[in-house]
Design a protein around this motif. Sequence first.
Motif, PDB file in Angstrom:
ATOM      1  N   THR A  90      48.824  13.575  10.114  1.00 53.48           N
ATOM      2  CA  THR A  90      49.106  12.180  10.409  1.00 53.48           C
ATOM      3  C   THR A  90      48.441  11.270   9.391  1.00 53.48           C
ATOM      4  O   THR A  90      47.232  11.355   9.174  1.00 53.48           O
ATOM      5  CB  THR A  90      48.622  11.816  11.820  1.00 53.48           C
ATOM      6  N   VAL A  92      49.511   7.705   6.378  1.00 51.38           N
ATOM      7  CA  VAL A  92      50.508   7.000   5.582  1.00 51.38           C
ATOM      8  C   VAL A  92      50.659   7.776   4.281  1.00 51.38           C
ATOM      9  O   VAL A  92      49.664   8.077   3.611  1.00 51.38           O
ATOM     10  CB  VAL A  92      50.091   5.545   5.285  1.00 51.38           C
ATOM     11  N   GLN A 115      54.833   5.904   7.159  1.00 43.64           N
ATOM     12  CA  GLN A 115      53.964   6.461   8.192  1.00 43.64           C
ATOM     13  C   GLN A 115      54.517   7.788   8.695  1.00 43.64           C
ATOM     14  O   GLN A 115      55.714   7.907   8.996  1.00 43.64           O
ATOM     15  CB  GLN A 115      53.839   5.490   9.371  1.00 43.64           C
ATOM     16  N   THR A 117      53.507  10.557  11.708  1.00 42.15           N
ATOM     17  CA  THR A 117      52.665  10.780  12.881  1.00 42.15           C
ATOM     18  C   THR A 117      53.046  12.109  13.515  1.00 42.15           C
ATOM     19  O   THR A 117      54.220  12.348  13.814  1.00 42.15           O
ATOM     20  CB  THR A 117      52.834   9.651  13.902  1.00 42.15           C
TER      21      THR A 117
END
Length: 119
Positions: A90, A92, A115, A117
């Motif tokens: 996780t 950016v 991003q 996740t």
Amino acid sequence: HVQLVESGGGSVQTGGSLKLSCEASRIFFRDCTMGWYRQAPGKERETVSSISRNGITTYVDSVKGRFTISEDSNKATLYLEMNRMRPDDTAVYYCAAIRPSGSWCPGNYWGQGTQVTVS
């Protein structure tokens, strides 16, 4: 006007896959090392993977065997295929063109980030 634009980020479950794309100015694919970097909350930015103009690829230990960097110079696009993803992936993710010493690469350039996740 040079640019790098990432896409393909999102949310995925542990063990899942994502493929990031980076559409970049063609000039980068002539003389620059292209790479993917990531920055997790509270952590420094780290190099995930890179590919040089002579095709040499590098990976940070934590992604070896799970991530694959590739490019299509005809489409001026860099990719990062991410498999068997883990929560510690996780972050950016940033696409970058990095100037090797003594090259004609115009400089170090970064995309805006996307991003990723994993939960």
